[in-house]
Design an enzyme around this catalytic site. Structure first.
Site, PDB file in Angstrom:
ATOM      1  CD  GLU A 344      -3.339   0.587   1.789  1.00 45.87           C
ATOM      2  OE1 GLU A 344      -3.394  -0.478   2.399  1.00 45.87           O
ATOM      3  OE2 GLU A 344      -4.300   1.376   1.712  1.00 45.87           O
ATOM      4  CD  GLU A 604      -4.135  -0.623   9.107  1.00 45.35           C
ATOM      5  OE1 GLU A 604      -3.440  -1.651   9.044  1.00 45.35           O
ATOM      6  OE2 GLU A 604      -4.748  -0.160   8.138  1.00 45.35           O
TER       7      GLU A 604
END
Ligand code: BGC
Length: 723
Positions: A344, A604
């Site tokens: 990502e 995260e």
């Protein structure tokens, strides 16, 4: 004089190279005494240059990552010292880098495939006799395949020390635009620190693993030696699993591996065109004995001056603060990214917006954001919408609330911290376009519809805080910032003031029932309070609602959109002790829970690694995602108490407003501002809290302490508020 790089020609390898890095070569003679020499260079891809074997420039991963369709940076290097009298050889290698994100349809040249690379360079030499010479990339340059046979940002690199491309061919000139060229606008990407191996061990699965003791972004330099053709692979991971084994499932499709093929000799090697997010490495099929001293982790990020520091009497909070700093270092590699490890690593606008104020306290990141915001403006759609990630991806849709607002929030935060009025002026149209986008879709101040990520990763469930609540909260917040920005710039903002009033009224009308937020979530209350959407008695009752929502479960439940403001919403409404409850909590879910699990960066998810040692869904479980690290701006701004003043930005006037808590013995912070070092702190004494503040020369300050406001001039101050 004309800028030489604009007379250069784009060069490519004449044959399809299957994305293999290419080395461009230029040999030239310089007979006269040289006064100075400068190399300008850029690439479609990333490049690394040497002149006569010496590395050109201190940066890596040039030209960096921008909206390549419209903006491509070139670098200028002083190469005087590298030049020799007589024969010289300039070599510039080009790999795909971030360009691998591109798709053919996105590019100005439909004939040029997304991953194809090219080079553009100009070497200007001034001789001592007053004459000068310019060599630009063109038909006289030659090229061959690099010893780096493969490279990409996510998968890593494949280097073959024994490979020699004997087919040195004339480079092919490529017709590609040069109007997109801009001089370096952001910060240089540099190696900032080297870390030695902390420990070496064998996992239950029998793999030899080296631990650097810190999750970081960069690469490993290693010494290797083996028989010709023998290949060693260095694998990278952020974390070990419950059994203590090397864990890479959360990298998704990113391989993060460095392959090195030996040639019989000894080499010290580090990758050129890639980076990894890791703490552990596993040398697999290593051709020689693995010795810890042969491996060094090199930290890579944008070159920024460290400005903010924090310390208090609770070591766990100090570790949390360190994790935030490392989270920033790991994700400020030219673009503010969500994460640096999995497939990502993108410039997610929402994450950047959430973390921007904290970032501006920790490092001088005005230039960094200035470049990224220029990319944001250049990617903005004609209707004012903002892509989810900047630089934009081919798949990208547009405009999620709380993400697109980066267009407005980031320039404002950078303005407050650095007094960057020019940036505000430059971004004003982009800010306005986003607010206009929302206004154009609203009726009677209410904006409905659109696709939004919501309060990402919150613990109440995906739609517990309905999208309309979130989008109208941010609609009002961004409109309010736009109004303030316009006023700073001397622009009449009456129309937007009226719109702001209307939006705030609509918020109360639609989402408040019986003096409370109908949806009854922490994030809804937090946004209503912190964005000033409720006043007077209503504010008080929403604050009570928030407090009871927290007390009922005993912990936070906020996601990306609420977490950064949660403690502010409490301390701004007389609930600082409750904010401390949340901050000091160690059990899941909390900021300190990951610290108890050994985290060295911000995760995260609140439960990336669960108390029982199992992992959250590997599909989305990064251990280096800075968003929740936004709590550090509360630690500096409210715990220690250093705050900006919107009316006198850049810390020209400082607001000291610490809210101490007796559970701690002391807390202190400092920010090395453009005007000098600002310090604030307090410690407990028998007589109450003792406050200490430092105001730089040329600045003024006020201390808001326990209900009193005191004016402070330059110098060091010690204050006690008691009787
Ligand atoms: C990213 C986030 C981002 C989100 C959008 C994720 O995959 O890692 O940080 O903001 O998508 O909802």
């Amino acid at each position: 004089m004309d800028n030489p790089i604009f007379s250069a020609a784009w060069l490519q390898h004449p044959e399809k190279t299957n994305e293999a890095p290419v080395e461009f070569l230029f040999a030239f003679t310089s007979q006269k005494a040289v006064k100075s020499a400068a190399l300008q260079a850029t690439a479609l891809g990333v490049y690394a240059a040497t002149l006569n074997g010496g590395k050109v420039g201190g940066e890596v991963l040039a030209p960096g990552w921008t909206n390549y369709r419209k903006r491509l940076q070139y670098q200028t290097y002083d190469v005087t010292e590298l030049l020799t009298a007589g024969e010289n050889l300039l070599s510039i290698e080009v790999g795909v880098g971030w360009r691998m994100h591109a798709r053919e349809k996105d590019w100005t040249q439909p004939t040029l495939g997304g991953k194809e690379t090219a080079l553009l360079a100009a070497l200007s030499i001034e001789y001592s006799d007053g004459t000068s010479e310019v060599f630009t990339t063109g038909e006289s340059w030659r090229c061959r395949l690099s010893k780096t046979r493969y490279s990409d940002i996510y998968n890593g690199e494949f280097y073959d020390a024994g490979f020699e491309d004997n087919l040195v061919l004339p480079a092919k000139v490529l017709d590609y635009p040069k109007e997109i060229l801009i001089p370096l606008q952001g910060e240089r990407i540099v190696e900032t620190e080297r870390l030695a191996v902390k420990s070496m061990f064998t996992t239950p699965q029998g793999e030899l693993v080296l631990d650097f003791g810190q999750v970081l972004t960069g690469y490993v330099e290693f010494r290797i030696e083996g028989a010709a053709g023998k290949k060693g692979t260095l694998r990278h991971a952020e974390i070990l699993d419950a059994a203590g084994n090397f864990y890479t499932t959360n990298l998704r499709k990113a391989k993060q591996e460095i392959d090195f093929v030996c040639d019989g000799g000894a080499h010290v090697y580090k990758p050129k065109f890639t980076f990894q997010g890791f703490r552990y490495v596993q040398p697999k099929d290593w051709p020689c004995e693995v010795k810890p001293e042969d491996f060094t982790a090199i930290v890579v990020h944008s070159e920024m001056r460290r400005t903010g520091r924090f310390e208090c009497s609770e070591p766990m909070l100090n570790q949390l603060f360190s994790n935030v700093v490392w989270g920033m270092r790991g994700n400020f590699l030219d673009v503010p990214t969500d994460c640096p490890q999995r497939d990502e690593r993108l410039g997610w606008t929402g994450d950047a917006q959430v973390f921007c104020r904290t970032a501006s306290y920790l490092y001088d990141c005005e230039r960094f954001f200035s470049k990224w915001l220029a990319d944001l403006a250049s990617e903005q759609f004609a209707n004012g919408g903002v892509p989810h990630v900047i630089p934009r991806m081919h798949w990208d849709g547009d405009s999620s609330t709380g993400w697109a607002d980066a267009a407005v929030i980031c320039p404002w935060e950078i303005y407050k911290t650095f007094g960057a009025q020019k940036l505000l002026l430059r971004q004003f149209d982009s800010m306005k376009a986003w607010v206009d986008y929302m206004a154009a879709r609203s009726q009677d101040g209410l904006w409905l519809g659109g696709g939004h990520f919501g309060d990402w990763l919150n613990l109440d469930g995906d739609s517990a805080t309905p999208k309309p609540v979130l989008q109208n909260a941010f609609f009002a917040y961004s409109t309010g910032i736009l109004v303030k920005a316009g006023e700073v710039l001397g622009i009449s903002m009456e129309e937007y003031q009226a719109q702001l009033r209307q939006t705030k009224e609509a918020f109360v009308r639609e989402f408040i029932e019986d003096g409370k937020l109908a949806c009854n979530t922490q994030t809804a209350c937090v946004l209503a309070l912190h964005f000033d959407l409720v006043q007077g008695g209503l504010r008080e009752s929403v604050a009570v609602q928030l407090a009871s929502l927290i007390r009922e479960c005993g912990h936070l439940k906020t996601g990306f959109l609420g977490a950064g403001y949660l403690l502010h919403a409490l301390s701004e409404n007389g609930l600082a002790p409750l904010a401390y409850d949340l901050l000091l909590r160690r059990e899941y879910p909390s900021w300190l829970y990951p610290v108890t699990m050994g985290a060295t960066t911000i995760w995260e998810r609140w439960d990336g690694l669960r108390p029982d040692g199992t992992f959250q869904d590997a599909g989305m479980n990064s251990f280096n995602h800075y968003a929740y690290g936004a709590v550090a701006d509360w630690m500096i701004g409210v715990m220690a108490g250093i705050q900006t003043d919107e009316a006198n930005p850049g810390f020209r006037h400082i607001v000291f407003a610490p809210q101490p808590d007796a559970r701690l013995d002391y807390a202190k912070a400092e920010i090395d501002t453009r005007h000098g070092l600002v310090k604030a702190g307090w410690h407990k004494s028998d007589a109450g809290f003792v406050y200490e503040f430092t105001v730089p020369q040329g600045c003024t300050a006020e201390a808001r302490l326990e209900g009193r406001v005191l004016a402070l001039g330059p110098g060091a101050h010690t204050l006690t508020i008691g009787d």
